[in-house]
Design a protein around this motif. Sequence first.
Motif, PDB file in Angstrom:
ATOM      1  N   VAL A  21       0.843  -1.177  -0.001  1.00  0.00           N
ATOM      2  CA  VAL A  21       0.116   0.005  -0.069  1.00  0.00           C
ATOM      3  C   VAL A  21       0.958   1.195   0.076  1.00  0.00           C
ATOM      4  N   ASN A  22       0.552   2.403  -0.677  1.00  0.00           N
ATOM      5  CA  ASN A  22       1.229   3.514  -0.620  1.00  0.00           C
ATOM      6  C   ASN A  22       1.290   4.188   0.642  1.00  0.00           C
ATOM      7  N   ALA A  23       2.408   4.577   1.196  1.00  0.00           N
ATOM      8  CA  ALA A  23       2.327   5.163   2.487  1.00  0.00           C
ATOM      9  C   ALA A  23       2.364   6.709   2.491  1.00  0.00           C
ATOM     10  N   THR A  24       2.591   7.202   1.098  1.00  0.00           N
ATOM     11  CA  THR A  24       2.480   8.632   0.954  1.00  0.00           C
ATOM     12  C   THR A  24       1.579   9.038  -0.114  1.00  0.00           C
ATOM     13  N   GLU A  25       1.279  10.334  -0.106  1.00  0.00           N
ATOM     14  CA  GLU A  25       0.201  10.750  -1.173  1.00  0.00           C
ATOM     15  C   GLU A  25       0.606  12.087  -1.300  1.00  0.00           C
ATOM     16  N   TYR A 111       3.777   0.694   2.533  1.00  0.00           N
ATOM     17  CA  TYR A 111       3.242   0.073   4.218  1.00  0.00           C
ATOM     18  C   TYR A 111       2.944  -1.290   3.579  1.00  0.00           C
ATOM     19  N   LEU A 112       3.622  -2.161   4.544  1.00  0.00           N
ATOM     20  CA  LEU A 112       3.137  -3.776   3.988  1.00  0.00           C
ATOM     21  C   LEU A 112       2.123  -4.293   5.225  1.00  0.00           C
ATOM     22  N   SER A 113       0.927  -4.794   4.493  1.00  0.00           N
ATOM     23  CA  SER A 113      -0.073  -5.227   5.186  1.00  0.00           C
ATOM     24  C   SER A 113      -0.417  -6.620   5.122  1.00  0.00           C
ATOM     25  N   ALA A 114      -0.485  -7.252   6.362  1.00  0.00           N
ATOM     26  CA  ALA A 114      -0.804  -8.798   6.455  1.00  0.00           C
ATOM     27  C   ALA A 114      -2.000  -9.197   5.469  1.00  0.00           C
ATOM     28  N   ASN A 115      -1.826 -10.044   4.373  1.00  0.00           N
ATOM     29  CA  ASN A 115      -2.829 -10.308   3.736  1.00  0.00           C
ATOM     30  C   ASN A 115      -3.582 -11.690   4.194  1.00  0.00           C
ATOM     31  N   GLY A 116      -4.488 -11.580   4.889  1.00  0.00           N
ATOM     32  CA  GLY A 116      -5.372 -12.573   5.458  1.00  0.00           C
ATOM     33  C   GLY A 116      -4.757 -13.074   6.914  1.00  0.00           C
ATOM     34  N   VAL A 117      -5.478 -13.927   7.526  1.00  0.00           N
ATOM     35  CA  VAL A 117      -5.448 -14.259   9.020  1.00  0.00           C
ATOM     36  C   VAL A 117      -4.271 -15.160   9.212  1.00  0.00           C
ATOM     37  N   MET A 151      14.034  -1.331   1.610  1.00  0.00           N
ATOM     38  CA  MET A 151      14.536  -1.380   3.213  1.00  0.00           C
ATOM     39  C   MET A 151      13.273  -1.517   4.018  1.00  0.00           C
ATOM     40  N   LEU A 152      13.349  -2.550   4.846  1.00  0.00           N
ATOM     41  CA  LEU A 152      11.979  -2.799   5.522  1.00  0.00           C
ATOM     42  C   LEU A 152      12.298  -2.190   7.217  1.00  0.00           C
ATOM     43  N   ARG A 153      11.575  -1.482   7.719  1.00  0.00           N
ATOM     44  CA  ARG A 153      11.432  -1.068   9.035  1.00  0.00           C
ATOM     45  C   ARG A 153      10.197  -0.849   9.584  1.00  0.00           C
ATOM     46  N   VAL A 154      10.173  -0.705  10.998  1.00  0.00           N
ATOM     47  CA  VAL A 154       9.036  -0.824  11.822  1.00  0.00           C
ATOM     48  C   VAL A 154       8.572   0.625  12.100  1.00  0.00           C
ATOM     49  N   ASP A 157       2.956  -0.197  14.664  1.00  0.00           N
ATOM     50  CA  ASP A 157       2.929  -1.700  14.712  1.00  0.00           C
ATOM     51  C   ASP A 157       2.806  -1.997  13.359  1.00  0.00           C
ATOM     52  N   VAL A 158       3.377  -1.261  12.265  1.00  0.00           N
ATOM     53  CA  VAL A 158       3.199  -1.718  10.847  1.00  0.00           C
ATOM     54  C   VAL A 158       4.894  -1.769  10.159  1.00  0.00           C
ATOM     55  N   ILE A 159       5.013  -2.912   9.403  1.00  0.00           N
ATOM     56  CA  ILE A 159       6.349  -3.019   8.830  1.00  0.00           C
ATOM     57  C   ILE A 159       6.239  -2.180   7.401  1.00  0.00           C
ATOM     58  N   ALA A 160       6.949  -1.084   7.344  1.00  0.00           N
ATOM     59  CA  ALA A 160       7.173  -0.401   6.202  1.00  0.00           C
ATOM     60  C   ALA A 160       8.146  -0.492   5.395  1.00  0.00           C
ATOM     61  N   MET A 161       8.278  -0.378   3.835  1.00  0.00           N
ATOM     62  CA  MET A 161       9.153  -0.606   2.937  1.00  0.00           C
ATOM     63  C   MET A 161       9.499   0.713   2.249  1.00  0.00           C
ATOM     64  N   HIS A 162      10.711   0.967   2.360  1.00  0.00           N
ATOM     65  CA  HIS A 162      11.295   2.169   1.442  1.00  0.00           C
ATOM     66  C   HIS A 162      11.885   1.792   0.094  1.00  0.00           C
TER      67      HIS A 162
END
Length: 361
Positions: A21-25, A111-117, A151-154, A157-162
């Motif tokens: 998901v895009n983290a910026t707009e 933003y990296l979102s968990a896809n599913g339970v 680059m993945l960082r926290v 409570d979300v893992i973000a990727m640059h």
Amino acid sequence: MRSIWNGAISFGLVSIPIKLVNATESHSISFRQIHLADGGRIRYRKVCELDEQEVTAAEIGKAYEDADGTMIPITDEDLASLPLPTAKTIEIVAFVPATEIDPLQMDAAYYLSANGVPAAKPYTLLREALKRSQKVAVAKYALRGRERLGMLRVVDDVIAMHGLLWPDEIRATDGVAPESDVTVRDAELDLADALMATLGEVDMDTLHDDYREAVETLIASKASGEALQPATSGEPGGGKVIDLIAALENSVRAAKEARGEEPGEVEGTPVAKVTSLAGRKKSGGTGAKKKAASAATSTGRKAAAKKTTPGRTPAKKTTARSSTKSATKKTTANTAAKTAKSATGTKQAARKASPKKRASA
């Protein structure tokens, strides 16, 4: 938020399904091109330069232009046949301290979102591992037809990727720094430190785009037919001689006044001014002319005095010496007279006292 890419994070043998998901707009205001004569919108059409016919999107493909101008067609099937292991995977290759990532490499943020339970548990495991290690993950992924570095960082409570630029995409700094050797004095560094301390820290959430707000106000006034007062422009900044020390001192004072503090003096140095080149040359020339005129007048007066009274100075010296000798003689005579008078009075007193003593005897 709408996802722009679906795939998985490869964490060793652990696979974590995620959505990107895009983290910026962007909040920038975009404009349309119009025909000034009638206000009609200007549109671009895609036209083949050979037959000059407009073509649709279905008729448009890709090609690589060679150095000699030859077009080499590349189809989607050609690209799909390439070995690209990261086509649907964010493959973590290393964990490193965040300080090892050059900020120049930073690109878009996601933003990296968990896809599913089922993805919740391994997603949380990776997030907590990143938090405890205080490191970031370097990964490879494919997006929009090319392999990229990330680059993945926290964040909370979300893992973000640059997205990161590849190291060979960062240009060297050759020829950018000042070519001449410049010496910075300790006093200048002290004032720079004082300015940094005065400005202090800032809450990033309070910063906003003043220009965008001004454009929005302009559009609103145009739409309502109201006249907008033009903004006052600052003083022209060209053609000025800048004293670095003075500029730093004035900056510290201005920063203190903006924070509601007493400006006072900086390091006991009076306020210096920034002088315009034009004013400096003009005032400098006038001062030089005044000094020259004053010197010429003084020289002329001295020359005139020498011509009209050649023996005046020695005469003054003789008169002064004579006056001094005369004053000395008068003082000596007065002192002698007083001494003689005092002695005479003493003798007379002694004579008067003598008969009495004889009579008593």
